[in-house]
Design a protein around this motif. Sequence first.
Motif, PDB file in Angstrom:
ATOM      1  N   THR A  76      13.126  11.933  55.559  1.00  0.00           N
ATOM      2  CA  THR A  76      13.615  10.377  55.141  1.00  0.00           C
ATOM      3  C   THR A  76      15.183  10.154  55.477  1.00  0.00           C
ATOM      4  O   THR A  76      15.735   9.200  55.465  1.00  0.00           O
ATOM      5  N   THR A 136      16.780   7.246  52.341  1.00  0.00           N
ATOM      6  CA  THR A 136      15.974   7.756  51.390  1.00  0.00           C
ATOM      7  C   THR A 136      15.749   7.050  49.908  1.00  0.00           C
ATOM      8  O   THR A 136      14.606   6.798  49.700  1.00  0.00           O
ATOM      9  N   PRO A 149      16.249  14.425  47.654  1.00  0.00           N
ATOM     10  CA  PRO A 149      14.664  14.162  47.518  1.00  0.00           C
ATOM     11  C   PRO A 149      14.304  14.787  46.371  1.00  0.00           C
ATOM     12  O   PRO A 149      13.456  14.279  45.584  1.00  0.00           O
TER      13      PRO A 149
END
Length: 494
Positions: A115, A262, A324
Amino acid sequence: MTETNRRDISWIFALLAAYFMLQVGVRLATSHSLDLDEAEQVFRSQWLAAGYGPQPPFYNWLQYTVFQLTGVSLAALSVVKNLLLFISYLLYGLTARLILRDKALVAIATLGLLTIPQMVFEMQRDLTHTVAVFFSASIFFYGFIRSLKQPSLASYLIAGVGIGFGLLAKYNFAILPAAALIAALADARLRPRIFDRRLVLTAVVALIIILPHLFWLKDNLDFATARTLEKMTASGHASYPAQVAMGVSSLALAVISFAGLTVAIFAIIFGKSLRPALGSGSQWTQLLERMMLVFLIGILLLIVFGGAAGIKDRWLVPMLFILPLYVCLKIEAAGVTTAKAFRRFMAVVAIIMIGVPAALYGSVAAARFTGHYERLNRPYAPMLETLRQQAEPAAILAGDSLLAGNLRQDIPGVPVLSVDYPGFSPDLSGRRPLLLVWLLPKDGSEALPPDMAQWLQTNLGASTPEALVIDKPYFYQRGDDRYRFGYAWVNQPG
């Protein structure tokens, strides 16, 4: 997500392996021509050196070694890059598994790297040294977290390898281990891992890896850092307050550019259940927060005291690649259920895994409809093939490294020099004819560029040869659109 899949995350790595193999196939199908970083690797793989210029030599050494084994080819370039990316994701997933209990979140953290635009798109499009930084950071981060959670001689060794590779990949990598060290020292529970005698192994391994380049660096410091410093401090004639404001704003924009998508995707897939995570935390989220804070403070100091005015988003890879995983740690700390979010996230991953390769191919192939041409549309190989029908060059002088790398890809047995890189100057005595090739700007002069004429006079004592023009259809050309090259032949005396 089934209980079997919760226990076994190997499917993540199988999915990623298939994805990166797809990326290799797409790159080979898109164009035979090379982009900037790819061409640099091909051009500089003609020789092995302790240093090559403003970028440390890790990727150059690796690509040189592979070319020695396989020969120079686009396939070798693409496989090396995608293998490094796959290993990076693999190590990231193993790190996530060390500190996340929920295997759904392990999968989301690992695939969450997809992402980040700078990593999923830009690294595929052209970057090489930044790929090496990500690879090195993944090695170090795995060794670092493992040393904190499951310390062993191997974990400290892995961390040392990561630091050594990272410092050979990009100099700004140094902020990552420094941030990790400071962040761990701030936690009394983790402090013993830093004062462990095995940390000496980390330092020694890192030093051994970077030692050859350090000897080169001490004699070439200005050469190695001037271009990077020039990019960072390019504030024109701005005053000091204006330069600081430019630096801080560029850092803020870089962070938003790197992390914005993200964060937005996580907000969408978790919805309202993400809100409790913002106030939740654990020992691991606190560690990563301190690491990111130290990293950002380091960049701010560079802005305030180092004159940095332009921070690029890709420079944040050595630190913000942990984003993440950080978000997933916060989610787990809040006790958020993940089943529905996991299904939504996998739908997003499917879109990305199909969309990114399609966009990479389409950005080049769409030229036949738009008339907008990328560097990969340029017909280097057909041009060289036609010129070789006139005569077989014994050596080639190119107008820049982009052209030099593209030419060498199709004639690897012949030395290819570049006017913009004087560091490669093989003996050309007895090598004739010499082929000169340069790019012709649209509506620009067709004469031999002055810097090439100067090179000929200085290095060969040769007068300016007759300049000629050759044009070839673009790859994916619209109508009869063609790209022009200038060229000349020099039959140097023996």
